[in-house]
Design a protein around this motif. Structure first.
Motif, PDB file in Angstrom:
ATOM      1  N   TYR A 158       0.904  -1.425   0.080  1.00 31.73           N
ATOM      2  CA  TYR A 158       0.140   0.074  -0.048  1.00 31.73           C
ATOM      3  C   TYR A 158       1.076   1.238   0.091  1.00 31.73           C
ATOM      4  N   ILE A 160       0.686   5.100   0.360  1.00 36.80           N
ATOM      5  CA  ILE A 160      -0.373   5.949   1.206  1.00 36.80           C
ATOM      6  C   ILE A 160       0.166   7.441   0.689  1.00 36.80           C
ATOM      7  N   ARG A 161      -0.347   8.221  -0.023  1.00 33.15           N
ATOM      8  CA  ARG A 161      -0.277   9.683  -0.218  1.00 33.15           C
ATOM      9  C   ARG A 161      -1.368  10.576   0.340  1.00 33.15           C
ATOM     10  N   SER A 163      -3.223  12.358  -1.297  1.00 26.34           N
ATOM     11  CA  SER A 163      -4.525  12.393  -2.022  1.00 26.34           C
ATOM     12  C   SER A 163      -4.968  11.233  -2.590  1.00 26.34           C
ATOM     13  N   SER A 164      -4.240   9.886  -2.393  1.00 31.79           N
ATOM     14  CA  SER A 164      -4.951   8.443  -2.913  1.00 31.79           C
ATOM     15  C   SER A 164      -3.988   7.463  -1.949  1.00 31.79           C
ATOM     16  N   ILE A 165      -4.643   6.291  -2.237  1.00 34.34           N
ATOM     17  CA  ILE A 165      -4.028   5.022  -1.793  1.00 34.34           C
ATOM     18  C   ILE A 165      -3.761   4.258  -2.944  1.00 34.34           C
ATOM     19  N   VAL A 205      -7.198   4.453  -4.916  1.00 31.40           N
ATOM     20  CA  VAL A 205      -8.373   4.937  -4.097  1.00 31.40           C
ATOM     21  C   VAL A 205      -8.099   6.490  -3.722  1.00 31.40           C
ATOM     22  N   LYS A 206      -8.918   6.949  -4.368  1.00 28.80           N
ATOM     23  CA  LYS A 206      -8.838   8.719  -4.141  1.00 28.80           C
ATOM     24  C   LYS A 206      -9.176   9.037  -2.692  1.00 28.80           C
ATOM     25  N   ARG A 207      -8.633   9.902  -1.989  1.00 30.83           N
ATOM     26  CA  ARG A 207      -8.880  10.424  -0.639  1.00 30.83           C
ATOM     27  C   ARG A 207      -9.611  11.677  -0.274  1.00 30.83           C
TER      28      ARG A 207
END
Length: 207
Positions: A158, A160-161, A163-165, A205-207
């Protein structure tokens, strides 16, 4: 009359001899059974270890064949290496600490893979982009029929940013050899010929 008396004496001797043989046979059976049970009891007692707790109380611990747990230890060794090697935070000292601990579990092949990523600026991007990376090992397959033991690891990675995962599929190959146990290598294995077979995006996935 005298002949009959001699025959009675002869029959008595035969009976005494028969009883003596039966008694000797019974004694041999009892002695053999006693010796067998003694060895069995001694074998059970050798599996017990008596531990003195701070000079006060005596505790009993049971010993067992160390080879029984080797498959479990092998999987734990590989799992721990992947958790250390692929779990990253945007902190240079944390990355270097994890890598050093992972290198204690592997040979130069893991270090070579790390150097390749380092030269490509992978870790610099992790730090500058404030990116977290973690890995979850799904399954580990090890062939214990041949030595060194060949292992294939299937994991989910994973990224993890802010803005997104991003979820990635991670598949690696390696082989295990036996090594001396230590504080840095409690399972007593070393991973050789470590390679990444697959590391591709599965979903974002967008956060």
């Amino acid at each position: 009359m005298e002949f009959k008396s001699l025959r009675n004496i002869e029959n008595s001797f035969k009976q005494i001899r028969l009883y003596a043989i039966l008694f000797a046979g019974l004694c041999l059976i009892i002695v053999g059974f006693s010796i067998y049970k003694s060895y069995d009891f001694a074998s059970i007692q050798r599996q017990k270890i008596y531990v003195l707790d701070k000079g006060k109380s005596l505790m009993v611990a049971l010993s067992q064949d160390a080879s029984i747990n080797r498959p479990v230890e092998a999987k734990e060794h590989i799992r721990r290496f992947h958790e250390l090697f692929f779990t990253l935070s945007p902190d240079k000292s944390a990355i270097e600490s994890n890598m050093q601990r992972a290198f204690n579990l592997s040979d130069k092949s893991a270090f070579d893979y790390y150097k390749d990523l380092l030269e490509k600026g992978f870790y610099s991007r992790i730090i500058s982009g404030n990116i977290q990376q973690r890995v979850e090992v799904d399954s580990i397959k090890i062939d214990f029929n041949t030595y060194p033991y060949k292992a294939t690891t299937y994991a989910a990675q994973y990224i993890i940013r802010a803005s997104s995962i991003t979820k990635r599929s991670l598949i690696t190959n390696s082989q295990l050899i036996n090594a001396v146990r230590s504080d840095n290598n409690p399972q007593g294995f070393v991973m050789e010929k470590f390679i990444v077979l697959e590391n591709k995006d599965l979903e974002v996935v967008k956060r």
